[in-house]
Design a protein around this motif. Structure first.
Motif, PDB file in Angstrom:
ATOM      1  N   PRO A  46       0.884  -1.376   0.152  1.00 22.93           N
ATOM      2  CA  PRO A  46       0.202  -0.228  -0.200  1.00 22.93           C
ATOM      3  C   PRO A  46       0.970   1.212  -0.129  1.00 22.93           C
ATOM      4  N   GLN A  47       2.271   1.325   0.261  1.00 24.14           N
ATOM      5  CA  GLN A  47       2.745   2.384   0.289  1.00 24.14           C
ATOM      6  C   GLN A  47       3.711   2.718  -1.039  1.00 24.14           C
ATOM      7  N   PHE A  48       3.273   2.081  -2.154  1.00 21.39           N
ATOM      8  CA  PHE A  48       3.666   2.229  -3.407  1.00 21.39           C
ATOM      9  C   PHE A  48       2.675   2.755  -4.438  1.00 21.39           C
ATOM     10  N   SER A  49       2.550   3.666  -5.084  1.00 27.41           N
ATOM     11  CA  SER A  49       1.597   4.263  -6.151  1.00 27.41           C
ATOM     12  C   SER A  49       1.589   3.546  -7.462  1.00 27.41           C
ATOM     13  N   SER A  50       2.884   2.995  -7.700  1.00 30.14           N
ATOM     14  CA  SER A  50       2.853   2.263  -9.019  1.00 30.14           C
ATOM     15  C   SER A  50       4.395   1.529  -9.025  1.00 30.14           C
TER      16      SER A  50
END
Length: 308
Positions: free
Chosen positions: A128-132
């Motif tokens: 969840p901490q990464f947008s892509s």
């Protein structure tokens, strides 16, 4: 495919009052160990993640090759530069760089390298901490990353990627040193493609066409990067350095021509290991000495591309 994971958290460091987190991830692909390091700045916002796919040889997560003079530390330097731009960076030891793997490496192909990349993609895709998730493929890794793209990858970046099949690249590079040796190499390649083996390798080419490597070379030669990049529909960035002695600007232009939707950036004075050099002597030394600076233009273009 069986995958195991062990994570060790290191003491965070601080850069300009920003907390940098570094995690050691011992991913596996079946029996193959592919340990790596995830680095990022602690933030409450989601940030893009880069997975770096290395070039040929026994390259570790830092960009160095054990048992060789190549100690440029260029992957670690790129990671340090991008995380300050709030871009997370995952770098790992190539399967050929991990001693525990050596006895298990038989009849490997580029698709095996791509499979290792997919292990990392699958592990991080629900974080969840990464947008892509974004792939950077460097040199040989340019093609490997193309083969590793899944629906979970947002963008693809080629740095110093060949624009033609590896057999043509080998002959072209050898021709610059010795036209006669290039001619012999072409004969060896033709024999390999027709018979699956080279019965008698020229002594000057034995390090290239050792018997244990011949199947790997044939598999690689059958994959054309110009054809593979045509299949990519996600945002693409193609980068090459004007001072690259191994992969020419024309290679980047060929990839761009094969998929016109890609953005092309040519960086002055940048060599193959992404360092800024001002002479042939510096170009050669930059492979063995990490003091040469990484291209700031490279970092800026990557940062803007990932955040666009």
């Amino acid at each position: 495919m069986k995958r195991l994971l062990f994570i060790f958290f290191f003491i965070p460091s601080v850069f300009n009052a920003q907390e940098i987190i570094s995690e050691s991830n011992n991913l596996t692909n079946g029996e193959i160990k592919i340990p790596g390091t995830l680095s990022y700045i602690k933030t409450d916002d989601k940030i893009p993640l880069v997975i770096f796919v290395h070039g040929s040889g026994n390259i570790d997560r830092n960009g160095n090759q054990a048992g060789t003079p190549v100690q440029a530390n260029y992957i670690k330097t790129l990671s340090d530069s991008l995380i300050t731009k709030e871009i997370a960076f995952y770098r790992y030891d190539k399967r050929t760089a991990t001693p525990e793997n050596l006895a298990k490496l038989k009849d490997i192909t580029l698709k095996d390298f791509a499979s290792d990349v997919k292990v990392a993609i699958n592990y991080f895709k629900n974080n969840p901490q990464f947008s892509s998730i974004n792939l950077i493929g460097h040199s040989q890794g340019s093609l490997v990353a193309m083969l590793a793209i899944t629906d979970d990858v947002k963008s693809y970046i080629s740095i110093a990627g060949a624009g033609e099949s590896i057999d043509k690249t080998i002959v072209k590079q050898l021709n610059e040193q010795s036209p006669e040796l290039a001619k012999i190499a072409k004969q060896h390649i033709d024999e390999l493609m027709k018979t699956d083996t080279i019965l008698s390798v020229n002594p000057f080419l034995i390090s290239l066409f050792t018997p244990q490597n011949q199947k790997f070379w044939k598999n690689w030669m059958l994959i054309n990067p110009e054809e593979e990049i045509k299949k990519i529909t996600i945002p693409m960035l193609i980068i090459n350095g004007e001072s690259d002695m191994q992969v020419k600007v024309s290679d980047a232009e060929s990839l761009k021509a094969a998929n016109p939707k890609a953005k092309l950036v040519i960086i002055p004075r940048m060599n193959h290991v992404m360092k800024i050099v001002n002479s042939i002597e510096e170009n050669q030394k930059a492979y063995v000495d990490e003091k040469y600076p990484l291209s700031a233009i490279l970092v800026q273009n990557l940062s803007e591309f990932f955040k666009s």
